[in-house]
Design a protein around this motif. Structure first.
Motif, PDB file in Angstrom:
ATOM      1  N   ASP A 127       0.852  -1.191   0.000  1.00 60.36           N
ATOM      2  CA  ASP A 127       0.000   0.000   0.000  1.00 60.36           C
ATOM      3  C   ASP A 127       0.887   1.239   0.000  1.00 60.36           C
ATOM      4  O   ASP A 127       1.245   1.769   1.057  1.00 60.36           O
ATOM      5  N   PRO A 128       1.273   1.733  -1.179  1.00 62.60           N
ATOM      6  CA  PRO A 128       2.204   2.875  -1.237  1.00 62.60           C
ATOM      7  C   PRO A 128       1.656   4.138  -0.589  1.00 62.60           C
ATOM      8  O   PRO A 128       2.418   4.938  -0.055  1.00 62.60           O
ATOM      9  N   GLU A 129       0.328   4.321  -0.627  1.00 63.59           N
ATOM     10  CA  GLU A 129      -0.245   5.508   0.004  1.00 63.59           C
ATOM     11  C   GLU A 129      -0.062   5.461   1.523  1.00 63.59           C
ATOM     12  O   GLU A 129       0.217   6.479   2.164  1.00 63.59           O
ATOM     13  N   ALA A 130      -0.223   4.270   2.096  1.00 57.25           N
ATOM     14  CA  ALA A 130      -0.034   4.129   3.538  1.00 57.25           C
ATOM     15  C   ALA A 130       1.426   4.367   3.909  1.00 57.25           C
ATOM     16  O   ALA A 130       1.723   5.030   4.917  1.00 57.25           O
ATOM     17  N   VAL A 131       2.344   3.837   3.105  1.00 64.72           N
ATOM     18  CA  VAL A 131       3.775   4.058   3.361  1.00 64.72           C
ATOM     19  C   VAL A 131       4.094   5.548   3.279  1.00 64.72           C
ATOM     20  O   VAL A 131       4.839   6.092   4.105  1.00 64.72           O
ATOM     21  N   HIS A 132       3.507   6.218   2.299  1.00 63.63           N
ATOM     22  CA  HIS A 132       3.741   7.659   2.151  1.00 63.63           C
ATOM     23  C   HIS A 132       3.217   8.429   3.365  1.00 63.63           C
ATOM     24  O   HIS A 132       3.862   9.356   3.858  1.00 63.63           O
ATOM     25  N   SER A 133       2.032   8.053   3.843  1.00 65.73           N
ATOM     26  CA  SER A 133       1.448   8.737   5.003  1.00 65.73           C
ATOM     27  C   SER A 133       2.320   8.569   6.243  1.00 65.73           C
ATOM     28  O   SER A 133       2.555   9.529   6.988  1.00 65.73           O
ATOM     29  N   LEU A 134       2.797   7.348   6.473  1.00 70.12           N
ATOM     30  CA  LEU A 134       3.670   7.124   7.626  1.00 70.12           C
ATOM     31  C   LEU A 134       4.981   7.882   7.472  1.00 70.12           C
ATOM     32  O   LEU A 134       5.500   8.462   8.432  1.00 70.12           O
ATOM     33  N   SER A 135       5.520   7.872   6.262  1.00 69.29           N
ATOM     34  CA  SER A 135       6.768   8.597   6.016  1.00 69.29           C
ATOM     35  C   SER A 135       6.593  10.082   6.290  1.00 69.29           C
ATOM     36  O   SER A 135       7.452  10.723   6.915  1.00 69.29           O
ATOM     37  N   ARG A 136       5.488  10.632   5.841  1.00 69.97           N
ATOM     38  CA  ARG A 136       5.222  12.062   6.059  1.00 69.97           C
ATOM     39  C   ARG A 136       5.057  12.370   7.541  1.00 69.97           C
ATOM     40  O   ARG A 136       5.545  13.404   8.027  1.00 69.97           O
ATOM     41  N   ALA A 137       4.393  11.477   8.269  1.00 69.18           N
ATOM     42  CA  ALA A 137       4.198  11.699   9.706  1.00 69.18           C
ATOM     43  C   ALA A 137       5.523  11.676  10.448  1.00 69.18           C
ATOM     44  O   ALA A 137       5.787  12.528  11.313  1.00 69.18           O
ATOM     45  N   ILE A 138       6.370  10.701  10.127  1.00 66.15           N
ATOM     46  CA  ILE A 138       7.633  10.530  10.846  1.00 66.15           C
ATOM     47  C   ILE A 138       8.644  11.602  10.478  1.00 66.15           C
ATOM     48  O   ILE A 138       9.309  12.183  11.354  1.00 66.15           O
ATOM     49  N   ARG A 139       8.763  11.878   9.195  1.00 67.47           N
ATOM     50  CA  ARG A 139       9.827  12.758   8.726  1.00 67.47           C
ATOM     51  C   ARG A 139       9.442  14.228   8.711  1.00 67.47           C
ATOM     52  O   ARG A 139      10.320  15.092   8.627  1.00 67.47           O
ATOM     53  N   GLN A 140       8.150  14.507   8.768  1.00 60.91           N
ATOM     54  CA  GLN A 140       7.729  15.906   8.662  1.00 60.91           C
ATOM     55  C   GLN A 140       6.756  16.324   9.752  1.00 60.91           C
ATOM     56  O   GLN A 140       7.043  17.260  10.513  1.00 60.91           O
ATOM     57  N   ASP A 141       5.599  15.664   9.829  1.00 63.24           N
ATOM     58  CA  ASP A 141       4.509  16.178  10.650  1.00 63.24           C
ATOM     59  C   ASP A 141       4.818  16.161  12.146  1.00 63.24           C
ATOM     60  O   ASP A 141       4.597  17.167  12.839  1.00 63.24           O
ATOM     61  N   ILE A 142       5.295  15.031  12.661  1.00 64.37           N
ATOM     62  CA  ILE A 142       5.540  14.941  14.103  1.00 64.37           C
ATOM     63  C   ILE A 142       6.664  15.885  14.539  1.00 64.37           C
ATOM     64  O   ILE A 142       6.476  16.677  15.480  1.00 64.37           O
ATOM     65  N   PRO A 143       7.838  15.846  13.891  1.00 63.71           N
ATOM     66  CA  PRO A 143       8.883  16.789  14.327  1.00 63.71           C
ATOM     67  C   PRO A 143       8.479  18.246  14.145  1.00 63.71           C
ATOM     68  O   PRO A 143       8.825  19.098  14.970  1.00 63.71           O
ATOM     69  N   GLU A 144       7.719  18.544  13.083  1.00 65.93           N
ATOM     70  CA  GLU A 144       7.279  19.921  12.875  1.00 65.93           C
ATOM     71  C   GLU A 144       6.317  20.356  13.980  1.00 65.93           C
ATOM     72  O   GLU A 144       6.408  21.488  14.490  1.00 65.93           O
ATOM     73  N   SER A 145       5.394  19.475  14.366  1.00 66.61           N
ATOM     74  CA  SER A 145       4.439  19.810  15.431  1.00 66.61           C
ATOM     75  C   SER A 145       5.154  20.092  16.738  1.00 66.61           C
ATOM     76  O   SER A 145       4.856  21.081  17.428  1.00 66.61           O
ATOM     77  N   VAL A 146       6.111  19.235  17.088  1.00 64.26           N
ATOM     78  CA  VAL A 146       6.819  19.402  18.360  1.00 64.26           C
ATOM     79  C   VAL A 146       7.715  20.631  18.331  1.00 64.26           C
ATOM     80  O   VAL A 146       7.756  21.419  19.294  1.00 64.26           O
ATOM     81  N   ASP A 147       8.425  20.835  17.229  1.00 62.72           N
ATOM     82  CA  ASP A 147       9.339  21.977  17.148  1.00 62.72           C
ATOM     83  C   ASP A 147       8.564  23.294  17.152  1.00 62.72           C
ATOM     84  O   ASP A 147       8.970  24.267  17.809  1.00 62.72           O
TER      85      ASP A 147
END
Length: 209
Positions: A127-147
């Motif tokens: 499921d490439p869309e699911a992999v993309h969503s997890l990648s975006r959360a880990i590499r962008q969304d979570i660190p951006e939210s915390v920072d």
């Protein structure tokens, strides 16, 4: 200065000599040469050979560059697992309010389960869309939210009375958890349909009503 590098015209000539067009032209040129030795080309044998060579070069399929090889889904998930470990180390150094820290713990736990090596990631890999969503959360969304929370909190101390950055962080982490939970739900539904399909197959095989 490196004098061992061939000149560009020489490189182009070498590429053409190895090309499909030249090989096809040479093959038909040999046919023309055989016709010449057989006495069938007559006095025009140079034109026959040249014409057959040109025809072979024209009908040969064009050269195409090789398609780039990208990492497959399994390799992407391996890299994503390493990035998640890096993110986990970063999050361990930040100070978060209790409510947000609790939501982040739930989110990280769910992501860890989804990235667990084995049949779960085997299902995720297709499921490439699911992999993309997890990648975006880990590499962008979570660190951006915390920072962003940490930076906004500092300014809020200088300018109190504005909307609480803690509330924004909680909402962001809640939305990210919902996205990860939707991925888990979709994977569970795929396995459920697979189980139901196998049940119907066994029933049909055994003539069950």
């Amino acid at each position: 200065m490196d004098t061992n590098k061939p000149a560009k015209p020489a490189q182009g000539l070498l590429r053409y000599l190895e090309s499909r067009k030249n090989l096809a032209g040479c093959a038909l040129g040999l046919v023309g040469l055989a016709l010449t030795f057989a006495g069938l080309a007559g006095a025009y044998w140079p034109f026959v050979i040249a014409g057959l060579y040109g025809a072979g070069a024209l009908i040969a399929p064009p050269e195409r560059p090789a398609a780039p090889g990208f990492a497959d889904a399994v390799a992407q998930l391996d890299q994503l697992r390493d990035d998640f470990a890096t993110l986990h180390g970063y999050l361990g150094e930040v100070d978060l309010p209790p409510a947000a820290a609790g939501k982040l713990t739930e989110l990280n736990g769910l992501i860890a389960v989804l990235l667990e090596p084995g049949w779960v990631t085997d299902a995720l890999a297709v499921d490439p869309e699911a992999v993309h969503s997890l990648s975006r959360a880990i590499r962008q969304d979570i660190p951006e939210s915390v920072d962003t929370y940490n930076r906004t909190r500092w300014w809020t101390r200088l300018n109190p009375g504005t909307e609480s950055p803690e509330r924004h962080l909680e909402r962001q982490l809640g939305l990210l958890f919902d996205e990860a939970d939707a991925i888990a739900t979709a994977l569970r539904e795929v396995e459920s349909r697979r189980q139901q399909t196998h049940t119907r197959y066994l029933e049909d095989r055994n003539g069950a009503p």
